[in-house]
Design a protein around this motif. Structure first.
Motif, short mmCIF file in Angstrom:
data_model
loop_
_atom_site.label_atom_id
_atom_site.label_comp_id
_atom_site.label_asym_id
_atom_site.label_seq_id
_atom_site.Cartn_x
_atom_site.Cartn_y
_atom_site.Cartn_z
N ALA A 1 -0.70 14.95 1.88
CA ALA A 1 -0.96 13.90 2.87
C ALA A 1 -0.08 12.67 2.65
CB ALA A 1 -2.43 13.50 2.84
N SER A 2 0.24 12.36 1.40
CA SER A 2 1.01 11.16 1.11
C SER A 2 2.45 11.25 1.62
CB SER A 2 1.00 10.87 -0.39
OG SER A 2 -0.32 10.63 -0.84
N GLY A 3 2.96 12.43 1.85
CA GLY A 3 4.30 12.57 2.42
C GLY A 3 4.31 12.98 3.88
N ARG A 4 3.12 13.03 4.49
CA ARG A 4 3.01 13.55 5.86
C ARG A 4 2.41 12.56 6.85
NH1 ARG A 4 3.05 19.35 5.67
NH2 ARG A 4 3.41 20.00 3.53
N ASN A 5 1.85 11.46 6.36
CA ASN A 5 1.10 10.56 7.24
C ASN A 5 2.03 9.67 8.05
OD1 ASN A 5 1.21 7.67 5.85
ND2 ASN A 5 1.08 9.22 4.25
N GLY A 6 1.44 8.80 8.88
CA GLY A 6 2.24 7.98 9.77
C GLY A 6 2.85 6.75 9.13
N GLY A 7 2.40 6.39 7.93
CA GLY A 7 2.94 5.21 7.27
C GLY A 7 2.34 3.91 7.76
N PHE A 8 1.16 3.96 8.38
CA PHE A 8 0.45 2.76 8.80
C PHE A 8 -0.35 2.21 7.62
CE2 PHE A 8 1.39 4.89 12.66
CZ PHE A 8 1.28 4.00 13.72
N VAL A 9 -0.17 0.94 7.31
CA VAL A 9 -0.91 0.30 6.22
C VAL A 9 -1.79 -0.79 6.83
CG1 VAL A 9 -0.79 -0.88 4.01
CG2 VAL A 9 1.04 0.67 4.68
N GLU A 10 -3.08 -0.58 6.80
CA GLU A 10 -4.02 -1.59 7.28
C GLU A 10 -4.85 -2.10 6.11
OE1 GLU A 10 -6.35 -0.61 10.68
OE2 GLU A 10 -4.73 0.51 11.65
N ALA A 11 -5.18 -3.37 6.16
CA ALA A 11 -6.03 -3.94 5.11
C ALA A 11 -7.43 -3.36 5.15
CB ALA A 11 -6.08 -5.46 5.24
N SER A 12 -7.90 -2.99 6.33
CA SER A 12 -9.30 -2.57 6.50
C SER A 12 -9.69 -1.46 5.54
CB SER A 12 -9.52 -2.08 7.94
OG SER A 12 -10.82 -1.55 8.08
N LEU A 13 -10.87 -1.61 4.95
CA LEU A 13 -11.44 -0.56 4.10
C LEU A 13 -12.57 0.17 4.81
CD1 LEU A 13 -11.72 -2.62 0.78
CD2 LEU A 13 -9.91 -1.01 1.41
N THR A 14 -12.80 -0.15 6.09
CA THR A 14 -13.99 0.36 6.78
C THR A 14 -13.68 1.14 8.06
OG1 THR A 14 -14.27 -1.71 8.00
CG2 THR A 14 -15.44 -1.49 5.88
N PHE B 1 -3.03 -7.54 20.50
CA PHE B 1 -2.01 -7.57 19.47
C PHE B 1 -2.54 -8.31 18.25
CE2 PHE B 1 1.75 -9.17 17.22
CZ PHE B 1 2.44 -7.98 17.07
N THR B 2 -2.48 -7.62 17.10
CA THR B 2 -2.92 -8.18 15.83
C THR B 2 -1.71 -8.31 14.92
OG1 THR B 2 -5.04 -7.03 16.09
CG2 THR B 2 -4.53 -7.91 13.91
N GLU B 3 -1.48 -9.50 14.41
CA GLU B 3 -0.31 -9.72 13.56
C GLU B 3 -0.63 -9.59 12.08
OE1 GLU B 3 3.34 -12.95 13.05
OE2 GLU B 3 1.71 -13.32 14.47
N ARG B 4 -1.80 -10.07 11.67
CA ARG B 4 -2.13 -10.12 10.25
C ARG B 4 -2.56 -8.77 9.70
NH1 ARG B 4 -4.79 -15.25 11.73
NH2 ARG B 4 -6.69 -14.03 12.09
N GLU B 5 -2.22 -8.54 8.46
CA GLU B 5 -2.75 -7.43 7.66
C GLU B 5 -2.50 -6.05 8.27
OE1 GLU B 5 -6.83 -8.45 6.73
OE2 GLU B 5 -6.14 -9.79 5.14
N HIS B 6 -1.33 -5.90 8.86
CA HIS B 6 -0.84 -4.60 9.33
C HIS B 6 0.61 -4.45 8.88
CE1 HIS B 6 -4.32 -4.78 12.00
NE2 HIS B 6 -4.17 -3.50 12.19
N ALA B 7 0.89 -3.35 8.24
CA ALA B 7 2.26 -3.11 7.76
C ALA B 7 2.61 -1.64 7.97
CB ALA B 7 2.39 -3.49 6.29
N TYR B 8 3.89 -1.33 7.77
CA TYR B 8 4.39 0.03 7.93
C TYR B 8 5.28 0.35 6.75
CZ TYR B 8 2.59 -1.12 12.43
OH TYR B 8 1.74 -1.54 13.40
N VAL B 9 5.21 1.57 6.29
CA VAL B 9 6.05 2.00 5.17
C VAL B 9 6.62 3.37 5.46
CG1 VAL B 9 4.78 0.70 3.40
CG2 VAL B 9 4.08 3.06 3.94
N HIS B 10 7.63 3.73 4.68
CA HIS B 10 8.15 5.09 4.65
C HIS B 10 7.31 5.80 3.59
CE1 HIS B 10 10.79 8.47 3.92
NE2 HIS B 10 11.71 8.02 4.77
N PRO B 11 6.41 6.69 3.98
CA PRO B 11 5.45 7.25 3.01
C PRO B 11 6.09 7.96 1.83
CG PRO B 11 4.75 7.73 5.25
CD PRO B 11 6.13 7.16 5.34
N ALA B 12 7.11 8.76 2.08
CA ALA B 12 7.74 9.49 0.97
C ALA B 12 8.43 8.54 0.01
CB ALA B 12 8.72 10.53 1.51
#
Length: 476
Positions: free
Chosen positions: A89-102, A193-204
């Motif tokens: 899963a860590s190399g296959r996901n969309g790379g969305f990073v959200e702060a939310s834990l819920t 549109f939400t600006e805070r606490e949303h990021a994107y990464v290259h998962p691999a």
């Protein structure tokens, strides 16, 4: 009267055009093609003793190894991975990073209403620490904090987005020209549109970078080393048998997520649900201008069966979601990574959303298993008199939360009483998912109920309402 949905389970774009767009696509995850894996690490050979054993080489396991060495540089830490670091899963996901834990505010209120203030604080701290750790170690994860656009594609979703807007403008409600500044689609009715606490990464790149950091800190990583059993005698160390020897450890952290737990009692608390993804060829500036998507933000729609999409560094569009496929028997198999029906449905929906892009091709099509729990968020805990900790059930919104799970497991293994270990998600298990032959028909019934909810203006039927009373959720 029910409202017809923007998307559907029947292909409505010309099927021959859909199939042409998919022809020749690689079945490998784009991320793993774009960032070739480092030189394979050797498997374990023979028996070994260690202070901490981490089982699993995905994000959760890698974060656990890194944080363990940061907390105590002197302790010996071994990480074993059954295949390759970051391959699942860590190399296959969309790379969305959200702060939310819920998994969103509504789901948080359903399960953790009296803890939301604490959870929100911990979520912000975890997101900030993740950003800072990546920067401190110079991990080239392509981290971008460019905001998230949630769109209404059905009339009933508009008011919900309007009500979610905040007076300070984050998130901000968008309609008309304001919305078209973020994207132009015949399906868009409104946006948030939400600006805070949303990021994107290259998962691999993130997975490979974390592994490299772990090794620099002194973690020993063994690939092609599958854990096959766990024993924890009353006296002595925890013993984990592997395909290459026995590892005796003072403490063990289980980060196997979708794969069957080494603690059999936990195996009914997650179920593998497959998600499928398309990746387009690189788009030109003119093509992106045609769809009004000139920013770097990601997008998701508001349906229960929803799509998520984002851009890569070279301006491809990753398009995933909607289908959530459970294969009978809780099976996780390589053959499940490819599903033509899902790829054709995804391509059809892509062209419904962006008819301006007719004729483009998809270069990669892949799938992967998500470890879904009935509370739709991860749960953490300890077993074997506190000598074994586990974290699982991330349910597709866990890239950022895996770091939190790692910290929580280490707190539990160290016997610490912290804000993390006092949370309900660390003290109680979710509602279990029954074994077969009950699981398959039950999950299919829930999927149909979710689809009916979308078709019925977002109104849940009796089954979903009853499930909610018992703390059970289901999304695509």
């Amino acid at each position: 009267m029910s409202t017809p949905t923007a998307y559907g389970h029947d292909v409505r774009t010309d099927l021959s055009a859909v199939r042409a767009s998919l022809a020749g696509a690689s079945p490998r995850p784009f991320w793993l093609d774009d960032a070739p894996a480092p030189t394979p690490r050797l498997p374990l050979h023979g028996d070994v003793d260690t202070d901490l054993l981490v089982v699993g080489g995905g994000f959760c396991g890698l974060w656990t190894a890194v944080l363990a060495k940061e907390r105590d540089p002197q302790r010996r830490v071994i990480l074993i991975e059954a295949v390759r670091v970051g391959w699942a899963a860590s190399g296959r996901n969309g790379g969305f990073v959200e702060a939310s834990l819920t998994h969103g505010e509504d789901n948080g209120a359903l399960h953790f209403a009296d803890e939301l203030e604490t959870i929100d604080r911990l979520a912000t701290e975890n997101f900030t620490a993740m950003r800072e750790t990546i920067a401190r170690y110079g991990i080239d994860a392509e981290w971008e904090e460019t905001g998230m656009l949630t769109v209404a594609t059905e009339p009933h979703q508009v008011d919900a987005l309007r009500e979610a807007a905040e007076p300070d403008g984050d998130p901000v409600f968008l309609e008309g020209e304001a919305l078209r500044a973020y994207g132009t689609s015949p399906l868009y009715r409104a946006g948030l549109f939400t600006e805070r606490e949303h990021a994107y990464v290259h998962p691999a790149k993130l997975a490979f970078g974390l592994a490299a950091v772990a090794e620099r800190l002194g973690v020993e990583i063994f690939e092609k080393t599958r854990a096959t059993g766990l024993r924890a005698p009353r006296a002595g160390r925890v013993e984990v048998t592997t395909t290459a020897g026995v590892i005796r450890a003072d403490r063990v952290a289980l980060a196997t997520n979708v794969f069957p737990s080494l603690l059999p009692a936990l195996r009914l608390f997650t179920v593998p649900v497959y998600d499928y993804v398309l990746m387009t060829e690189p788009l030109t500036d003119d093509q992106l201008a045609d769809i009004g998507w000139t920013g770097r933000h990601g997008v998701a729609d508001s349906s229960r069966e929803f799509h998520y999409y984002r851009k890569t560094a070279d301006n491809r569009i990753l398009w995933g979601g909607y289908d959530a496929i459970y294969h009978r028997g809780r099976t996780v198999r390589p053959r499940h990574d490819q599903r033509r029906e899902s790829f054709e449905r995804l391509a059809d929906h892509f062209f419904l959303a962006f008819p301006q892009l007719a004729g483009i091709r998809f270069t990669h099509t892949w799938g992967g298993a998500i470890d879904m729990s009935t509370q739709l968020v991860a749960f953490h805990g300890a077993a074997k008199a506190g000598r074994v900790a586990y974290s699982a059930g991330y349910t597709g919104l866990g890239l950022g939360a895996t770091r939190f799970g790692a910290d929580t497991m280490l707190d539990l293994l160290e016997g610490r009483d912290t804000a993390r270990t006092r949370l309900k998600m660390s003290r109680r298990l979710p509602v279990p998912i029954p074994p077969e032959p009950i699981a398959y028909p039950l999950i299919q019934t829930m999927r149909r109920a979710v689809a009916r909810s979308d078709r019925n203006g977002g109104k849940d039927g009796p089954l979903l309402k009853l499930a909610g009373l018992f703390g059970v959720g289901f999304d695509s």
